[in-house]
Design a protein around this motif. Structure first.
Motif, PDB file in Angstrom:
ATOM      1  N   SER A 205       5.065  -4.730   8.166  1.00 43.58           N
ATOM      2  CA  SER A 205       6.029  -5.483   6.685  1.00 43.58           C
ATOM      3  C   SER A 205       6.050  -4.637   5.593  1.00 43.58           C
ATOM      4  O   SER A 205       5.330  -3.670   6.348  1.00 43.58           O
ATOM      5  N   ALA A 206       7.317  -4.275   5.115  1.00 42.90           N
ATOM      6  CA  ALA A 206       7.477  -2.960   4.598  1.00 42.90           C
ATOM      7  C   ALA A 206       6.045  -2.686   2.998  1.00 42.90           C
ATOM      8  O   ALA A 206       6.191  -3.565   2.640  1.00 42.90           O
ATOM      9  N   VAL A 207       6.078  -1.950   2.654  1.00 41.40           N
ATOM     10  CA  VAL A 207       5.052  -1.502   1.328  1.00 41.40           C
ATOM     11  C   VAL A 207       5.986  -1.623   0.458  1.00 41.40           C
ATOM     12  O   VAL A 207       7.073  -0.520   0.428  1.00 41.40           O
ATOM     13  N   THR A 208       5.969  -2.403  -0.150  1.00 39.79           N
ATOM     14  CA  THR A 208       6.831  -2.764  -1.493  1.00 39.79           C
ATOM     15  C   THR A 208       6.534  -2.355  -2.913  1.00 39.79           C
ATOM     16  O   THR A 208       6.576  -2.091  -4.087  1.00 39.79           O
ATOM     17  N   ALA A 209       5.197  -1.841  -3.251  1.00 39.24           N
ATOM     18  CA  ALA A 209       4.575  -0.693  -3.949  1.00 39.24           C
ATOM     19  C   ALA A 209       2.786  -0.311  -3.440  1.00 39.24           C
ATOM     20  O   ALA A 209       2.524  -0.882  -2.816  1.00 39.24           O
ATOM     21  N   MET A 210       2.751   0.784  -3.752  1.00 34.18           N
ATOM     22  CA  MET A 210       1.932   1.733  -3.336  1.00 34.18           C
ATOM     23  C   MET A 210       0.949   2.577  -4.181  1.00 34.18           C
ATOM     24  O   MET A 210       2.052   2.413  -5.197  1.00 34.18           O
ATOM     25  N   GLY A 211      -0.302   3.321  -4.461  1.00 28.85           N
ATOM     26  CA  GLY A 211      -0.603   3.824  -5.872  1.00 28.85           C
ATOM     27  C   GLY A 211      -1.634   4.498  -5.092  1.00 28.85           C
ATOM     28  O   GLY A 211      -2.713   3.982  -4.392  1.00 28.85           O
ATOM     29  N   ILE A 212      -2.280   5.208  -5.771  1.00 25.19           N
ATOM     30  CA  ILE A 212      -3.374   5.842  -4.988  1.00 25.19           C
ATOM     31  C   ILE A 212      -4.633   6.717  -6.335  1.00 25.19           C
ATOM     32  O   ILE A 212      -4.368   6.794  -7.331  1.00 25.19           O
ATOM     33  N   HIS A 213      -5.495   5.686  -6.205  1.00 27.89           N
ATOM     34  CA  HIS A 213      -6.807   5.859  -6.821  1.00 27.89           C
ATOM     35  C   HIS A 213      -7.230   6.976  -7.749  1.00 27.89           C
ATOM     36  O   HIS A 213      -7.634   8.089  -6.772  1.00 27.89           O
ATOM     37  N   PRO A 214      -7.568   7.398  -8.880  1.00 27.93           N
ATOM     38  CA  PRO A 214      -7.435   8.010  -9.522  1.00 27.93           C
ATOM     39  C   PRO A 214      -9.195   8.814  -9.195  1.00 27.93           C
ATOM     40  O   PRO A 214      -9.706   9.866  -9.016  1.00 27.93           O
ATOM     41  N   ALA A 215      -9.815   8.067  -8.934  1.00 30.53           N
ATOM     42  CA  ALA A 215     -11.556   8.685  -9.317  1.00 30.53           C
ATOM     43  C   ALA A 215     -12.095   8.519  -7.377  1.00 30.53           C
ATOM     44  O   ALA A 215     -12.328   9.451  -6.939  1.00 30.53           O
ATOM     45  N   THR A 216     -11.148   8.180  -6.270  1.00 32.30           N
ATOM     46  CA  THR A 216     -11.773   7.576  -5.256  1.00 32.30           C
ATOM     47  C   THR A 216     -10.592   8.257  -4.301  1.00 32.30           C
ATOM     48  O   THR A 216     -10.961   8.851  -3.217  1.00 32.30           O
ATOM     49  N   ASN A 217      -9.359   8.068  -4.864  1.00 26.46           N
ATOM     50  CA  ASN A 217      -8.086   8.641  -4.154  1.00 26.46           C
ATOM     51  C   ASN A 217      -7.919   8.107  -3.071  1.00 26.46           C
ATOM     52  O   ASN A 217      -7.928   8.564  -1.160  1.00 26.46           O
ATOM     53  N   CYS A 218      -8.126   6.426  -3.366  1.00 24.71           N
ATOM     54  CA  CYS A 218      -7.651   5.383  -1.622  1.00 24.71           C
ATOM     55  C   CYS A 218      -6.301   5.044  -2.098  1.00 24.71           C
ATOM     56  O   CYS A 218      -6.086   5.413  -3.041  1.00 24.71           O
ATOM     57  N   LEU A 219      -5.093   5.152  -0.912  1.00 24.22           N
ATOM     58  CA  LEU A 219      -4.397   4.652  -1.493  1.00 24.22           C
ATOM     59  C   LEU A 219      -3.936   2.859  -1.384  1.00 24.22           C
ATOM     60  O   LEU A 219      -4.913   2.034  -0.303  1.00 24.22           O
ATOM     61  N   PHE A 220      -4.184   2.451  -1.881  1.00 26.14           N
ATOM     62  CA  PHE A 220      -4.170   0.869  -1.973  1.00 26.14           C
ATOM     63  C   PHE A 220      -2.924   0.498  -2.753  1.00 26.14           C
ATOM     64  O   PHE A 220      -1.027   0.694  -2.716  1.00 26.14           O
ATOM     65  N   MET A 221      -1.996   0.020  -0.996  1.00 30.62           N
ATOM     66  CA  MET A 221      -0.495  -0.527  -1.372  1.00 30.62           C
ATOM     67  C   MET A 221      -0.342  -2.374  -1.035  1.00 30.62           C
ATOM     68  O   MET A 221      -1.373  -3.265   0.070  1.00 30.62           O
ATOM     69  N   MET A 222       0.663  -2.062  -1.467  1.00 31.59           N
ATOM     70  CA  MET A 222       0.747  -3.368  -1.480  1.00 31.59           C
ATOM     71  C   MET A 222       2.328  -3.499  -0.357  1.00 31.59           C
ATOM     72  O   MET A 222       3.059  -3.007  -0.830  1.00 31.59           O
ATOM     73  N   HIS A 223       2.315  -5.004   0.495  1.00 30.52           N
ATOM     74  CA  HIS A 223       3.088  -5.369   1.351  1.00 30.52           C
ATOM     75  C   HIS A 223       4.343  -6.334   0.503  1.00 30.52           C
ATOM     76  O   HIS A 223       3.698  -7.006  -0.079  1.00 30.52           O
ATOM     77  N   ALA A 224       5.669  -6.660   2.085  1.00 24.80           N
ATOM     78  CA  ALA A 224       6.120  -7.547   1.540  1.00 24.80           C
ATOM     79  C   ALA A 224       5.756  -9.061   2.122  1.00 24.80           C
ATOM     80  O   ALA A 224       5.944 -10.291   1.571  1.00 24.80           O
ATOM     81  N   ASP A 225       4.974  -8.928   3.162  1.00 21.13           N
ATOM     82  CA  ASP A 225       4.089 -10.119   2.906  1.00 21.13           C
ATOM     83  C   ASP A 225       3.036 -10.527   2.130  1.00 21.13           C
ATOM     84  O   ASP A 225       2.010 -11.683   2.799  1.00 21.13           O
ATOM     85  N   GLN A 226       3.002  -9.913   1.594  1.00 19.27           N
ATOM     86  CA  GLN A 226       1.510  -9.917   0.437  1.00 19.27           C
ATOM     87  C   GLN A 226       0.349  -9.343   0.926  1.00 19.27           C
ATOM     88  O   GLN A 226      -0.652  -9.831   0.729  1.00 19.27           O
ATOM     89  N   GLN A 227       0.153  -8.506   1.889  1.00 15.19           N
ATOM     90  CA  GLN A 227      -1.240  -8.627   2.190  1.00 15.19           C
ATOM     91  C   GLN A 227      -1.032  -6.793   1.637  1.00 15.19           C
ATOM     92  O   GLN A 227      -0.339  -5.712   1.166  1.00 15.19           O
ATOM     93  N   MET A 228      -2.516  -6.782   1.673  1.00 12.02           N
ATOM     94  CA  MET A 228      -2.950  -5.132   0.787  1.00 12.02           C
ATOM     95  C   MET A 228      -4.421  -4.226   1.683  1.00 12.02           C
ATOM     96  O   MET A 228      -5.083  -5.307   2.125  1.00 12.02           O
ATOM     97  N   PHE A 229      -3.141  -3.347   1.380  1.00 13.68           N
ATOM     98  CA  PHE A 229      -4.694  -2.515   2.354  1.00 13.68           C
ATOM     99  C   PHE A 229      -4.674  -1.391   1.177  1.00 13.68           C
ATOM    100  O   PHE A 229      -4.131  -0.656   0.715  1.00 13.68           O
ATOM    101  N   GLU A 230      -6.111  -0.732   1.572  1.00 15.07           N
ATOM    102  CA  GLU A 230      -6.784   0.472   1.003  1.00 15.07           C
ATOM    103  C   GLU A 230      -7.686   0.979   1.862  1.00 15.07           C
ATOM    104  O   GLU A 230      -8.358   0.782   3.032  1.00 15.07           O
ATOM    105  N   TYR A 231      -6.500   2.776   1.709  1.00 11.45           N
ATOM    106  CA  TYR A 231      -6.953   3.347   2.325  1.00 11.45           C
ATOM    107  C   TYR A 231      -7.377   5.184   2.220  1.00 11.45           C
ATOM    108  O   TYR A 231      -7.211   5.335   1.141  1.00 11.45           O
ATOM    109  N   SER A 232      -8.344   5.248   2.240  1.00 10.68           N
ATOM    110  CA  SER A 232      -9.201   6.814   2.598  1.00 10.68           C
ATOM    111  C   SER A 232      -8.406   7.820   2.372  1.00 10.68           C
ATOM    112  O   SER A 232      -8.513   7.494   4.092  1.00 10.68           O
ATOM    113  N   ILE A 233      -7.892   8.653   1.586  1.00  9.37           N
ATOM    114  CA  ILE A 233      -7.746   9.575   2.015  1.00  9.37           C
ATOM    115  C   ILE A 233      -8.487  10.177   2.652  1.00  9.37           C
ATOM    116  O   ILE A 233      -7.890  10.917   3.667  1.00  9.37           O
TER     117      ILE A 233
END
Lengths: 714, 685
Positions: free
Chosen positions: B526-554
């Motif tokens: 599913s497409a990414v609808t929004a994302m942001g990089i956590h200021p403290a942990t530098n983890c990328l937080f992604m929201m998808h069109a199917d409402q799933q969320m992922f947190e990816y440690s860069i």
């Protein structure tokens, strides 16, 4: 309210021969209330059982003979009496088949009518105005009959009234357009002649109806112009001599509306003290058609019920035992009716109504007044034996008992009656029993069945209009307990009576009052009220540390020598005793109209006014202190009632209070307190405005284009 | 959890543009939407109708028709040109003039060889679709009146044209008219008005279906040229028709805002003589429906009220799910607001201009639910009009508030903003590096020292910003071969990382220090609808069109434990069933476990330290929690704290002072600014 029920045909009316007097000579009560005797103008006399609409016996005279007056039934001898060919009196029994074979006697003068009242000897009225008892006449039929009336004086109408074992024969005559009423009394035989005086221009009365009520005969007569006049004659002759013609005073009691058509005839019959049935006059809202039978209320001048009658109406109308007998068209109809006791309370809807109250209407119509009681007693007792094996007293028995029995017995019987009587019957009976009890108490000084009165009141079927004498009786007897209960239950006490009671209460010394047994709830309320004062004084300060400083500062602008103390604690002792207070509370809670009350309030004396005002002030202060909120009582006067009474009292006695030195302090205190209250409410009004603004600002969700808000997440 | 001061902003007068045309591509499951302002959007029908691509419009463009030819999208408009779009880079590929005056309709044949356009001058022009261009082939017989609508017979041999008062059927081979069918004018006074055949559909069995301005849907036989049947659908116009792929269902959109469905069903059960029967009526629009399309499981309609309505056909849906719910798309799935967080400025992106506002200030404190006194009102600092005809594609304001950048299809402009007290001055940076000619997405670094510009081929150009100007630093290129345009960029707070997301659902992470690709997040369906990089942990937080969320440690190049837990336990049903995508991901620097998200209807704070809700727990539990004591709350609360106080949200931003900015655009306000709909008699009016 009165009701006319669905009628039914009793019999056909024979062919009409002459235009004015028609097929039926008369309808008379038979041997039972269910039987009537219909005398045909042709040649036959028929007895009908009304409930079955069936003839049970019929007799006719030979061809050539004429029945000249309605047949009557002699209840004493169980014989029928009729006069044929003006002079032949015939008497026969139920089982006689042939009238020709019955006893007959020829008298020496023309007989006008034979009049019969229940349980009394029939009376024969001769055309010349002489009167004989039937017995004495038959003993010597050829006895000479004196001429009472002058030559061209004709009897138009006659009746017999019986009450208190006394018979009175009434007949009216016409002589050259002048109308007179003769009243024949027996033992001693007196004949009084009255001249019926009416307004000039009125023609002859067309219909009469007489009833006996109390110790008076009420005579109602109807004129063609629709006026119904009432005259009252004393039952017993008061005048010593019969010489001279007395004028008969009369009063207009009902004006029937007239249609456009010229009326030729009509008839009216009294149903009870308030209702009269009229036939031949137009219905006020049904146009010109005059074929209506109407029941009018003479007290309120209102049309109570009406029924359209088919066919030609004759000016004939009889009423026996709750049924009207109306010949119309070619038939004689029986129309049952029902008149409930009408009081203003009932008219205003204050009184509880039952759909079929007064199944037995109180119509003391001449010829069956006495039979009424006995006959219904029979029926009722039969019914009651069917219902419960132990036969209880019927209303009529009870009423009879009340007239004679001792106080204790009466109280026991009334109690028993109230317990056993069905609710619907009780509603009717309660008023009657109470009336009877009151009248006995009024005549017999030793007779005062307080318990019975209380029990009757407890049924809640009484109201003031039903038994107006009860309250005044209680006042005379100083029975304040009864007064209190009556005040609680009656919703239609006239202002004059309220004031009289108030006066009686205020004038009774407290010491005497404290011995009276009163409704405990009200006394407890008074106790709590007077005690709340002292308690709040002791604890109030410590409870929440509140004392009203605002009011203190309010009065600080006044001279401060003795006003430094809390103005609210002024004179907080109850100016009257507990019991008197409780009674006054009941007075405060009665319904009244201030316009009607005001003139009666002026009757109070100055000390009474001051005491009452002091008490009202006491209540007002107490209420302002919220003392009453803590007291649980069923009936408490509301603050608006208190203030209304203060206003009324001040209005009624303004000048007195202004000049009386002992009232000065009281009025001054009241004024001060009221002023402080007005200030308080003015301040509260201001606060209300600000609070309203706050509330409105909270509600506005629409904040426009931009707002900074606070949200909280959990 | 805590209190937040919220700036409720309603002065962004965003007006969505009315929908003019729809084109559905069965093979790729994409829905192309053309709007009145000339913009074309592509929605992914099987990915919760996510708005994948936006090609901004331009002034005086006036698209009248859209048509897919294979995977290529063409449009034609009243300016007389035919436009092909470069969907990869989300821009116009070329426009050629048809030389027939304004074009009313464009349609491609099923074989994908030809495009036919209907022109004002009465010609139907055939264009051959070549590899990279289209070429005019010939005109069909010229008619006297304009060609309003066209439809190819599926065989490609015949073409039906709707005109004024008539329908013509052409043989494509000869170019001659086979039949001429006259459409009846309306009765009474409308007899003097021409009957406009707004829409025509040519079925494979030879039936021609037309919708006209008299309010009739008529069925014609192309063998005899006679009317078979006519249905009176409305008193107004039938503006749009669309037939399903297997030709058993037809939908008609009217100017009253209703969609009527006809179905080809046998009148007698199990017999084969089928008829077109009017079956259902859908009322989801307030204004004219200008375009309808029947897709596999739903009817899509759009019109003057600017909302795209997806009305599922429940008889074609096997499993009831979030996908089978009625969906109304009001707002674009892109952010139109950017926020200069450090200076309290907001940049609103309108099609033709930008507005810069300064937020107001409040005084005092208030209890939750109350409004604070506004000490200083918000202030419009700047209105920046775009040069040229192109509409703005993307824009950004730097976090410090010193720079504004926007890009249209043709140019990119960067401005330096001087703002001391009440004096606002703006200077355009004139000499931009050549590579910064146009951008698909723009983003500043958190210290405002660099500008990232997403460009063609999924590449990102880096330019450094200084007082002196803008200097090109380098280009970041993904390792994969995807050339799809980037629609999201996210820079880390520490300036070390940059993440980009493109329409192929790829998320690339670059190391800004080395200017090399760091890694690629595993591609999700599913497409990414929004994302942001956590200021403290530098983890990328992604929201998808199917409402799933992922947190990816860069740094560790793997999903975080929390993300794995979420995937293992699954998200709450209510969360997954929401029908608008999350459009922003923010972090609360004071509470690292908090992630702030929003969609059109709600604002949500995810507390990663709290347990996740399962399907049995009460999901929307804020009211319940409010009534509990502090102690009880602990046992009741879960990670998702949803605030539904706001609605019709365009943007939410967290300011450094812990206050939130919520930009709302109430739909009622939009409705009041729409032109008046056709007057309809209503009861009791």
């Amino acid at each position: 309210m009165a009701t006319l029920y669905e009628g039914y045909t009793l019999c056909g009316v024979g062919p009409v021969q002459n235009s004015s007097n028609i097929g039926i000579l008369g309808v008379e009560q038979g041997r039972d209330i269910d039987y009537v005797l219909v005398t045909d103008s042709s040649r036959s006399i028929t007895v009908y059982k009304v409930s079955d609409q069936k003839p049970t016996g019929s007799w006719s005279v030979k061809q050539g003979q004429i029945i000249s007056c309605p047949a009557v039934f002699n209840t004493q001898s169980q014989e029928y009496v009729v006069v044929t060919d003006d002079r032949v009196v015939r008497v026969w029994k139920e089982d006689d088949v042939n009238l020709e074979k019955a006893f007959k006697a020829t008298v020496s003068a023309d007989v006008l009518r034979v009049l019969s009242a229940t349980d009394s000897e029939p009376v024969v009225l001769f055309c010349c105005g002489a009167v004989r008892f039937l017995d004495s006449l038959l003993a010597s039929p050829q006895q000479p009959i004196e001429d009472v009336l002058t030559e061209d004086e004709i009897i138009r109408w006659s009746t017999i009234v019986k009450a208190e074992h006394q018979l009175v024969v009434l007949f009216s005559t016409e002589q050259r357009g002048e109308h007179c009423l003769y009243v024949q009394r027996f033992n001693p035989n007196t004949l009084v002649k009255h001249r019926i005086e009416t307004e000039p221009g009125l023609s002859a009365p067309i219909s009469f109806s007489a009833t006996c009520r109390g110790s008076n005969i009420h005579l109602l007569y109807l004129y063609l112009n629709g006026s119904v006049y009432e005259s009252v004659l004393p039952f017993r002759s008061s005048s010593t001599g019969a010489e001279g013609v007395q004028a008969l005073s009369c009063s207009l009691c009902l004006s029937l509306p007239l249609g456009e058509e010229k009326l030729m005839s009509g008839a009216a019959v009294v149903l009870d003290e308030a209702h009269v049935a009229v036939i031949g006059f137009p219905h006020p809202s049904a146009g010109a058609c005059k074929d209506y039978l109407c029941i009018w209320n003479t007290h309120f001048q209102t049309l109570q019920a009406s029924k359209e009658m088919a066919g030609r109406i004759y000016s004939q109308l009889w009423c026996y035992s709750g049924k009207l007998y109306v010949p119309h068209g070619k038939m004689l109809s029986v129309i049952p009716f029902d008149c409930q006791k009408s009081s203003l309370a009932a008219a205003m809807g204050k009184l509880k109504q039952t759909s079929r109250s007064e199944s037995k209407s109180r119509s003391f119509v001449t010829s069956w007044t006495c039979s009424d009681v006995t006959q219904t007693t029979e029926i009722k007792s039969r019914m009651s034996t069917r219902n419960n094996v132990k036969s209880a007293l019927t209303v009529d028995q009870l009423v009879e008992h009340i007239k004679t029995s001792a106080v204790e017995d009466v109280q026991a019987e009334v109690g028993e009656f109230i317990r056993r009587a069905p609710q619907a019957d009780l509603q009717l009976a309660a008023g009657r029993v109470a009336l009877e009890l009151v009248s006995r108490s009024q005549t017999d000084a030793n007779f005062y069945p307080q318990c019975a009165f209380l029990q009757l009141l407890e049924t809640r079927y009484l109201c003031y209009s039903v038994c107006p004498e009860l309250l005044s009786l209680a006042m005379v007897k100083k029975d304040f307990h009864l007064c209190q209960i009556a005040f609680q239950i009656f919703s239609d006490i006239p202002e004059a009576v309220t004031c009289a009671c108030l006066k009686a209460i205020l004038s009774t010394p407290d010491l005497e009052m404290e011995t009276v047994n009163l409704d405990t709830d009200s006394v407890i309320f008074m106790k709590e009220l007077t005690q709340a004062h002292s308690r709040s004084d002791e604890e109030g300060g410590q409870l929440n540390g509140f004392c009203p400083p605002a009011l203190e500062s309010d009065v600080s602008d006044t001279p401060s020598n003795k006003l430094q103390r809390d103005p609210l604690s002024l004179d907080m002792s109850c100016p009257v005793g507990l019991h008197k207070g409780a009674l006054l509370n009941e007075v405060l809670q009665t319904a009244y109209s201030d316009r009607s009350l005001l003139p009666h309030l002026k009757d109070l004396t100055v000390p009474q006014v001051i005491v009452f005002l002091q008490y009202l002030r006491f209540l007002y202060f107490k209420y302002s202190h919220d003392a009453h909120k803590q007291i649980r009582a069923l009936r408490t006067p509301s603050i608006s009632q208190i203030i209304d009474w203060v206003c009324l009292l001040l209005d009624a006695h303004f000048t007195v209070l202004a000049v009386a030195p002992e009232a000065k302090r009281l009025v001054f205190d009241l004024h001060k307190f009221v002023r402080s209250q007005v200030k308080l409410y003015a301040e509260l009004g201001k606060i209300e405005g600000s609070l309203q603004v706050l509330k409105n600002s909270k509600q506005s969700e629409d904040f426009g284009m931009y707002a900074i808000q606070v949200i909280e997440l959990f | 959890m805590g209190e937040f001061k919220v700036h409720r902003v309603r002065f962004f007068d965003y007006m969505p543009s009315g929908i003019r045309a729809l084109a559905f591509n069965q093979d790729t499951e994409r829905m192309a939407v053309a709007r009145m302002d000339g913009s074309v959007e592509v929605f992914h029908c099987s990915d919760r109708f996510f708005q994948e691509k936006i090609i901004p419009g331009r002034e005086q463009c006036g698209i009248e028709g859209l048509s897919w030819v294979g995977e290529r999208l063409f449009s034609a408009g009243l300016n007389g040109g035919i436009t092909e779009y470069d969907l990869t880079n989300q821009k116009v590929k070329y426009t050629i003039d048809a030389y027939g005056g304004p074009i009313w309709t464009i349609t491609g044949n099923q074989q994908g060889t030809h495009l036919a356009v209907g022109c004002e001058d009465g010609t139907v022009k055939l264009f051959e679709v070549n590899e990279d261009q289209i070429q005019f082939e010939r005109n069909l017989d010229r008619q006297k009146s304009r060609i309003i609508s066209l439809s190819w017979h599926p065989s490609g041999s015949k073409i039906a044209a709707g005109m004024m008062d008539m329908i013509q059927v052409f043989n494509v081979e000869t170019g001659h008219s086979i039949h001429r069918m006259l459409a009846d004018r309306g009765a009474g006074t409308s007899r003097s008005k021409e009957c406009v055949v707004w829409s025509v559909v040519y079925l494979s069995d030879g039936t021609i279906i037309t919708g006209d301005s008299v309010g009739m849907v008529k069925l014609w036989d192309d063998q005899t040229g006679t009317l078979i049947k006519s249905h009176n659908v409305t008193k107004c116009d039938v503006l749009a028709l669309s037939v399903s792929q297997n030709e058993d269902s037809l939908v008609a959109g009217t100017s009253e805002g209703i969609v009527v469905q006809f179905q080809f069903v046998s009148m007698v059960l199990e017999k084969d003589d089928k008829e077109w029967v009017r079956t259902r009526t859908f009322r989801n629009h307030t204004h004219d429906i200008r375009a309808v399309a029947e897709i596999t499981t739903a009817v899509v309609s759009g019109g003057m009220d600017a909302q795209l309505v997806v009305r599922p056909l429940l008889d074609k849906i096997e499993v009831r799910s979030a996908a089978s719910a009625l969906r109304k798309i009001h707002f674009p799935h892109r952010r139109l607001v950017s926020c200069a967080r450090k200076s309290g400025l907001m940049l609103f992106q309108y099609p033709g201009h930008l507005e810069l506002w300064r937020l107001g200030e409040s005084e005092g404190k208030g209890t939750p639910g109350s409004s604070l006194f506004v000490k200083r009102n918000p202030e419009k600092l700047l209105q920046l009009k775009v040069k040229g005809e192109d509409h703005i594609r993307c824009s950004a304001v730097s976090p410090c508030g010193g720079w504004i950048v926007y890009s249209t299809a043709s140019t990119l402009r960067l401005y330096r903003l001087h703002c001391d007290n009440n004096n606002i001055s703006i200077t355009k940076i004139s000499k931009l590096p050549k590579v910064l000619s146009s951008a698909n997405q723009l983003c500043f670094s958190s210290d405002s020292s660099h500008l990232f510009s997403a460009s063609a081929q999924s590449s990102v150009h880096i330019a450094s910003l200084s007082q002196s100007g803008c200097k090109f630093v380098g280009t970041l290129k993904p390792k994969s071969g995807s050339h799809q345009a980037i629609h999201l960029l996210a820079a880390s707070e520490d300036g070390k990382w940059l993440a980009s997301a493109n329409s192929d659902h790829e998320v690339h992470i670059y190391n800004l220090q080395t200017q090399k690709a760091h890694c690629t997040v595993p591609v999700y369906s599913s497409a990414v609808t929004a994302m942001g990089i956590h200021p403290a942990t530098n983890c990328l937080f992604m929201m998808h069109a199917d409402q799933q969320m992922f947190e990816y440690s860069i740094e560790q190049k793997q999903y975080t434990d929390w993300s794995r837990t979420v995937q293992r336990k699954g998200l709450h049903r209510f969360w997954v069933e929401r029908d608008t995508p999350c459009l922003n991901v923010m972090f609360n620097p004071q509470n690292p476990s908090h992630v702030i998200l929003h969609d059109m209807y709600m604002l949500c704070i995810i507390d990663q330290s709290l347990p996740l809700p399962d399907d049995k727990t009460q999901f929307y539990n804020q009211l319940t929690l409010k009534s509990l004591t502090e102690e009880q709350r602990k046992s009741q609360s879960h990670a998702f704290k949803v605030c539904k106080t706001f609605k019709d949200i365009l943007c939410v931003e967290l300011m450094p002072d812990q206050s939130l900015v919520v930009v709302e655009r109430p739909l009622e306000d939009i409705a009041t600014q729409l032109p008046a709909p056709i007057k309809q008699k209503k009861f009791a009016t």
